[in-house]
Design a protein around this motif. Structure first.
Motif, PDB file in Angstrom:
ATOM      1  N   ILE A   1      29.829  25.819  40.828  1.00 57.90           N
ATOM      2  CA  ILE A   1      29.768  26.426  39.927  1.00 57.90           C
ATOM      3  C   ILE A   1      29.885  27.732  40.016  1.00 57.90           C
ATOM      4  O   ILE A   1      28.641  28.239  40.117  1.00 57.90           O
ATOM      5  CB  ILE A   1      30.332  26.382  38.936  1.00 57.90           C
ATOM      6  CG1 ILE A   1      31.314  26.810  37.981  1.00 57.90           C
ATOM      7  CG2 ILE A   1      28.564  26.249  38.794  1.00 57.90           C
ATOM      8  CD1 ILE A   1      31.259  26.291  35.887  1.00 57.90           C
TER       9      ILE A   1
ATOM     10  N   CYS B   1      37.181  31.007  37.132  1.00 61.55           N
ATOM     11  CA  CYS B   1      35.433  29.785  37.739  1.00 61.55           C
ATOM     12  C   CYS B   1      36.506  29.547  38.273  1.00 61.55           C
ATOM     13  O   CYS B   1      37.028  28.954  38.105  1.00 61.55           O
ATOM     14  CB  CYS B   1      34.646  29.487  36.291  1.00 61.55           C
ATOM     15  SG  CYS B   1      33.585  30.686  35.584  1.00 61.55           S
TER      16      CYS B   1
ATOM     17  N   VAL C   1      34.771  25.946  40.941  1.00 60.89           N
ATOM     18  CA  VAL C   1      34.411  24.375  40.929  1.00 60.89           C
ATOM     19  C   VAL C   1      34.806  24.081  42.624  1.00 60.89           C
ATOM     20  O   VAL C   1      35.851  23.854  42.440  1.00 60.89           O
ATOM     21  CB  VAL C   1      34.365  23.252  40.194  1.00 60.89           C
ATOM     22  CG1 VAL C   1      33.696  23.342  38.676  1.00 60.89           C
ATOM     23  CG2 VAL C   1      35.916  22.913  38.988  1.00 60.89           C
TER      24      VAL C   1
ATOM     25  N   ILE D   1      33.084  20.823  31.671  1.00 60.59           N
ATOM     26  CA  ILE D   1      32.227  22.043  31.358  1.00 60.59           C
ATOM     27  C   ILE D   1      32.105  22.043  29.848  1.00 60.59           C
ATOM     28  O   ILE D   1      33.016  21.548  29.141  1.00 60.59           O
ATOM     29  CB  ILE D   1      34.073  22.392  32.056  1.00 60.59           C
ATOM     30  CG1 ILE D   1      34.455  22.035  33.082  1.00 60.59           C
ATOM     31  CG2 ILE D   1      33.627  23.908  31.537  1.00 60.59           C
ATOM     32  CD1 ILE D   1      33.536  22.430  34.294  1.00 60.59           C
TER      33      ILE D   1
ATOM     34  N   SER E   1      37.624  18.994  30.438  1.00 68.45           N
ATOM     35  CA  SER E   1      36.837  18.068  32.025  1.00 68.45           C
ATOM     36  C   SER E   1      38.259  18.302  33.447  1.00 68.45           C
ATOM     37  O   SER E   1      39.380  18.649  32.554  1.00 68.45           O
ATOM     38  CB  SER E   1      36.635  16.689  32.037  1.00 68.45           C
ATOM     39  OG  SER E   1      37.703  16.639  31.093  1.00 68.45           O
TER      40      SER E   1
ATOM     41  N   VAL F   1      28.204  29.023  31.429  1.00 66.84           N
ATOM     42  CA  VAL F   1      28.948  28.101  31.841  1.00 66.84           C
ATOM     43  C   VAL F   1      28.371  27.213  33.039  1.00 66.84           C
ATOM     44  O   VAL F   1      27.850  27.034  33.820  1.00 66.84           O
ATOM     45  CB  VAL F   1      30.528  28.132  32.312  1.00 66.84           C
ATOM     46  CG1 VAL F   1      30.879  27.670  33.000  1.00 66.84           C
ATOM     47  CG2 VAL F   1      30.946  29.257  32.093  1.00 66.84           C
TER      48      VAL F   1
ATOM     49  N   ALA G   1      29.123  22.862  34.511  1.00 66.69           N
ATOM     50  CA  ALA G   1      29.967  22.120  35.848  1.00 66.69           C
ATOM     51  C   ALA G   1      29.221  20.670  35.542  1.00 66.69           C
ATOM     52  O   ALA G   1      27.552  21.268  36.550  1.00 66.69           O
ATOM     53  CB  ALA G   1      30.633  22.372  35.999  1.00 66.69           C
TER      54      ALA G   1
ATOM     55  N   SER H   1      24.097  18.919  38.236  1.00 61.09           N
ATOM     56  CA  SER H   1      25.069  20.006  37.248  1.00 61.09           C
ATOM     57  C   SER H   1      24.378  21.557  38.088  1.00 61.09           C
ATOM     58  O   SER H   1      23.435  20.974  38.935  1.00 61.09           O
ATOM     59  CB  SER H   1      24.833  20.422  36.000  1.00 61.09           C
ATOM     60  OG  SER H   1      23.410  20.194  35.631  1.00 61.09           O
TER      61      SER H   1
END
Length: 315
Positions: free
Chosen positions: A34, A55, A57, A69, A83, A113, A115, A130
């Motif tokens: 991310i 952002c 991902v 998220i 998500s 933040v 992910a 993550s």
């Protein structure tokens, strides 16, 4: 024990998937990356009071991944997708909105933040791979004030004192102070200078501002000259100290006034352009008649006073 079983089952599933594909240079294990904008600013004094951070991902693996998220925003409110599904080798963009309270204290705050991989190829993935991104959100300091002049105005005589009030309302996310002043503008003059002969008796009005909403009434006193050459017309406005003084009367938030030049005796105006005879409404033809009449009256009064005095002496 159950966690161990889940991990084992997941590894077996991954092993089966690895055996069913041709080896490539892609990431063999589930992974998520991310990235977000590093910083943003929130003006708490604006209508929206928010900032949007972009952002991305990225899924570098060879599997389709469902990603959740999570946002840690501290005192700020936040909004982001819960998500999303990212295909193998693909990336997705999304926005995170941060919103502050109206009186949020100015300064910097750190938000986060994250992910997290939740599913791999539709199969729950308990390992929870993550990645996180830290963002600095700056709350901008603000102090918004406005003044609303009260009712009043009208016609005054030269030398009178004028009293004017104004309501000052402020909204701020910090403590401070503001000062307001009264200002006179002559009608059709086109000048921002304070008129000659007028006096700001009460001085300026200082308002102490607290965090949030602050309201206070300001009272101003103006002294008018008693030696005006002619009537003075214009308006009164209230402005913040340091602001550019207007040189014409605004359409609103003002008080219109008229100052009449001073008069004495039988309505005779001092400092007027016309003579006393003109101010009394007399003509040159009437002056001899009036003068003779006044003379006769004076002679009669003097005569009566003389004979009255003589009478007292004989007594």
């Amino acid at each position: 024990m159950s966690r161990v079983v889940s991990v084992v089952c997941t590894m077996l599933i991954l092993a089966a998937m690895l055996n069913s594909i041709t080896p490539v240079s892609a990431q063999l294990l589930p992974e998520i990356v991310i990235t977000c904008e590093d910083e943003g600013e929130i003006d708490s004094g604006s209508v929206t009071r928010n900032v949007i951070i972009e952002c991305t991902v990225e899924n570098p693996s060879m599997f389709s991944e469902q990603v959740t998220i999570q946002v840690q925003a501290g005192e700020l409110d936040s909004s982001a997708p819960e998500s999303m599904t990212v295909a193998a080798g693909e990336s997705l963009d999304f926005d995170v909105l941060f919103r502050s309270d109206e009186a949020e204290e100015p300064g910097e705050m750190e938000v986060n933040v994250t992910a997290t991989v939740n599913q791999v190829n539709g199969v729950p993935y308990p390992l929870g791979t993550s990645d996180s991104e830290e963002i600095i959100i700056t709350i901008i300091e603000y102090m918004n004030c406005n003044s609303e002049i009260g009712q009043g105005g009208g016609i005054f005589d030269g030398g009178d004192e004028i009293s004017i009030s104004a309501a000052v309302n402020c909204n701020s996310n910090k403590e401070g102070d503001v000062s307001y002043q009264v200002h006179l503008i002559k009608k059709n003059m086109g000048s921002s200078s304070w008129p000659s002969g007028f006096e700001n008796i009460g001085g300026n009005c200082n308002v102490d501002i607290d965090v949030g909403d602050t309201g206070e009434n300001c009272n101003f006193r103006i002294g008018t000259p008693d030696n005006l050459d002619s009537d003075w017309e214009g308006c009164i406005v209230i402005i913040e100290v340091g602001e550019i003084r207007p040189n014409s009367c605004p359409n609103s938030n003002k008080v219109d006034i008229k100052i009449k030049k001073k008069t004495v005796g039988l309505g005779i105006e001092l400092g007027g352009n016309g003579s006393i005879v003109e101010q009394l409404g007399l003509t040159e033809e009437q002056l001899p008649v009036i003068g003779g009449s006044v003379g006769i009256v004076l002679v009669i009064i003097v005569g009566l006073m003389y004979y009255r005095r003589k009478g007292r002496e004989y007594e």
